[in-house]
Design an enzyme around this catalytic site. Structure first.
Site, PDB file in Angstrom:
ATOM      1  N   ASP A  73      16.480 -14.010 -47.812  1.00 39.62           N
ATOM      2  CA  ASP A  73      17.644 -14.899 -47.703  1.00 39.62           C
ATOM      3  C   ASP A  73      17.574 -15.895 -48.853  1.00 39.62           C
ATOM      4  O   ASP A  73      16.706 -16.771 -48.869  1.00 39.62           O
ATOM      5  CB  ASP A  73      17.651 -15.637 -46.368  1.00 39.62           C
ATOM      6  N   ALA A  89      27.087  -6.806 -39.957  1.00 44.23           N
ATOM      7  CA  ALA A  89      27.531  -8.006 -40.673  1.00 44.23           C
ATOM      8  C   ALA A  89      29.043  -7.946 -40.915  1.00 44.23           C
ATOM      9  O   ALA A  89      29.837  -8.379 -40.082  1.00 44.23           O
ATOM     10  CB  ALA A  89      26.760  -8.154 -41.972  1.00 44.23           C
ATOM     11  N   ARG A  90      29.446  -7.398 -42.056  1.00 44.01           N
ATOM     12  CA  ARG A  90      30.853  -7.251 -42.395  1.00 44.01           C
ATOM     13  C   ARG A  90      31.032  -6.013 -43.259  1.00 44.01           C
ATOM     14  O   ARG A  90      30.180  -5.664 -44.077  1.00 44.01           O
ATOM     15  CB  ARG A  90      31.368  -8.469 -43.176  1.00 44.01           C
ATOM     16  N   ASP A 146      28.284  -0.957 -37.346  1.00 45.55           N
ATOM     17  CA  ASP A 146      29.270  -1.615 -36.492  1.00 45.55           C
ATOM     18  C   ASP A 146      30.442  -2.157 -37.293  1.00 45.55           C
ATOM     19  O   ASP A 146      31.428  -2.587 -36.715  1.00 45.55           O
ATOM     20  CB  ASP A 146      28.592  -2.764 -35.717  1.00 45.55           C
ATOM     21  N   GLU A 191      39.023  -1.509 -40.756  1.00 43.16           N
ATOM     22  CA  GLU A 191      38.721  -1.467 -39.317  1.00 43.16           C
ATOM     23  C   GLU A 191      40.010  -1.354 -38.500  1.00 43.16           C
ATOM     24  O   GLU A 191      40.945  -2.115 -38.724  1.00 43.16           O
ATOM     25  CB  GLU A 191      37.934  -2.719 -38.923  1.00 43.16           C
ATOM     26  N   HIS A 233      32.975  -2.558 -34.488  1.00 40.97           N
ATOM     27  CA  HIS A 233      32.801  -3.991 -34.748  1.00 40.97           C
ATOM     28  C   HIS A 233      32.795  -4.770 -33.429  1.00 40.97           C
ATOM     29  O   HIS A 233      33.488  -5.763 -33.246  1.00 40.97           O
ATOM     30  CB  HIS A 233      33.916  -4.519 -35.668  1.00 40.97           C
ATOM     31  N   ILE A 234      31.957  -4.286 -32.518  1.00 41.86           N
ATOM     32  CA  ILE A 234      31.897  -4.893 -31.181  1.00 41.86           C
ATOM     33  C   ILE A 234      30.573  -5.607 -30.920  1.00 41.86           C
ATOM     34  O   ILE A 234      30.334  -6.079 -29.803  1.00 41.86           O
ATOM     35  CB  ILE A 234      32.112  -3.836 -30.066  1.00 41.86           C
ATOM     36  N   ALA A 235      29.718  -5.709 -31.944  1.00 37.24           N
ATOM     37  CA  ALA A 235      28.398  -6.303 -31.713  1.00 37.24           C
ATOM     38  C   ALA A 235      28.509  -7.695 -31.101  1.00 37.24           C
ATOM     39  O   ALA A 235      27.740  -8.057 -30.214  1.00 37.24           O
ATOM     40  CB  ALA A 235      27.603  -6.356 -33.017  1.00 37.24           C
TER      41      ALA A 235
END
Length: 341
Positions: free
Chosen positions: A182, A242-243, A267, A272, A291-293
């Site tokens: 990071d 993430a995205r 995800d 989307e 994308h349901i995390a």
């Protein structure tokens, strides 16, 4: 003078509306995407806070927060994202125009971290693959569905924020070795969050599994492409909650198809929901979700409650706890004083 908060009629836990409707000096207006645009812009012309759905593909482009909408919203003090991400908000444009951007970071950390571990277990233990075969009545032998344990593997976490930290905690319970990268955190802070700090290139070459938890930004678009997949260990697993857009889907498909990577848990998608003919969906070693995390009852309630409390406090002049552009806070305070005294 009442403070005007506007949102559209996307699904939102009712605690948000209940909270703000109980605040005497706040008016909440819920518009519909199907309303007459001219009528809706009259609402935006007076709005002080715009609470926007955080999923960019669920917001019509004309209602994204950008230079165009900001010009039509002269009184806007704040753009509030419904979740941890803020993809439909142009952060730079808001900063230029003195508009504060806030999100609900940490609202769904548990949900997303649990989902990431679920994807990993599904890929390594072939849970989804087995489910597909059973429903298709295509069973041969159990040995043909043999998977692998995750104990003893090295997990590389890209992004050691609230979600990355929680993933590290869960992975340790499975006996994994954790490394993390990071650029916004010191080595000491990454260590405190449960991972050994490594460079991005070291993470690529050392990890048996890579899981992505960084925000989407100009710096992270196509962060993972053909070169990065080639640098990963042969047989490694790639995961992202993430995205979409952070990883190159075509290059990932090729790395999986050619056998360099052994599996993926995805995800998030560039578009989307993904098209049915997306090549990644043709691979048996990919576990895919919509994308349901972060879409659990608990996370959605947390997000709505946190957002309402933050908006109420901010409009009372209290410093917002989750600012994406904190340098705008002094400007917000001055504009707030001019409007409300």
């Amino acid at each position: 003078m009442k403070k005007q908060v506007v949102r559209f009629d996307f699904w939102l836990n009712p605690v948000f509306d209940q909270h703000l409707k109980g605040v005497a000096d706040i008016d909440l207006t819920v518009c519909r995407y199907t309303d007459d645009e001219k009528k809706t812009l009259e609402v935006f012309n007076k709005a002080h806070v715009y609470h926007i759905c955080a999923a960019r593909d669920e917001v019509p482009p004309q209602w994204w927060v950008n230079e165009d909408l900001l010009k039509k919203s002269p009184n806007l003090l704040c753009a509030s994202a419904s979740g941890a991400g803020y993809d439909p908000i142009d952060l730079a444009a808001c900063t230029r125009n003195g508009v504060l951007v806030v999100n609900q970071s940490s609202c769904n950390a548990d949900s997303v971290a649990e989902h990431a571990m679920g994807l990993l277990l599904s890929v390594k233990h072939r849970i989804t693959a087995c489910d597909r075969i059973m429903r298709a009545n295509a069973y041969t032998t159990r040995e043909d569905l043999m998977g692998n344990e995750i104990r003893g593997l090295t997990l590389g976490i890209v992004g050691m924020g609230n979600i990355g930290r929680r993933v590290a905690q869960l992975a340790k319970a499975f006996g994994m070795t954790i490394i993390g990268h990071d650029p916004f955190l010191s080595d000491e802070e990454i260590q405190a969050r449960g991972a050994k700090s490594v460079s991005f290139n070291e993470l690529l070459t050392q990890a048996d599994v890579i899981t992505v938890h960084c925000p989407r930004s100009p710096e992270t678009l196509n962060y993972f492409g053909a070169e990065q997949y080639r640098a990963m260990k042969k047989g490694a697993v790639f995961m992202s909650t993430a995205r979409g857009g952070i990883h190159d889907e075509k290059a990932l498909y090729e790395a999986l198809r050619d056998g360099h990577l052994s599996g993926a848990g995805l995800d998030v998608w560039s578009v989307e929901p993904p098209a049915q003919d997306n090549p990644l969906l043709s691979l048996p070693n990919v576990t895919a979700t919509y994308h349901i995390a972060g879409v659990t009852h608990e996370a959605r309630r947390n997000a709505a409650s946190m957002a309402a409390e933050q908006i109420e406090g901010m409009l009372k002049g209290q410093r917002a706890p989750r600012m994406a552009n904190p340098e705008v806070w002094p400007v917000f305070v001055e504009r707030h004083k001019k409007m409300f005294g």
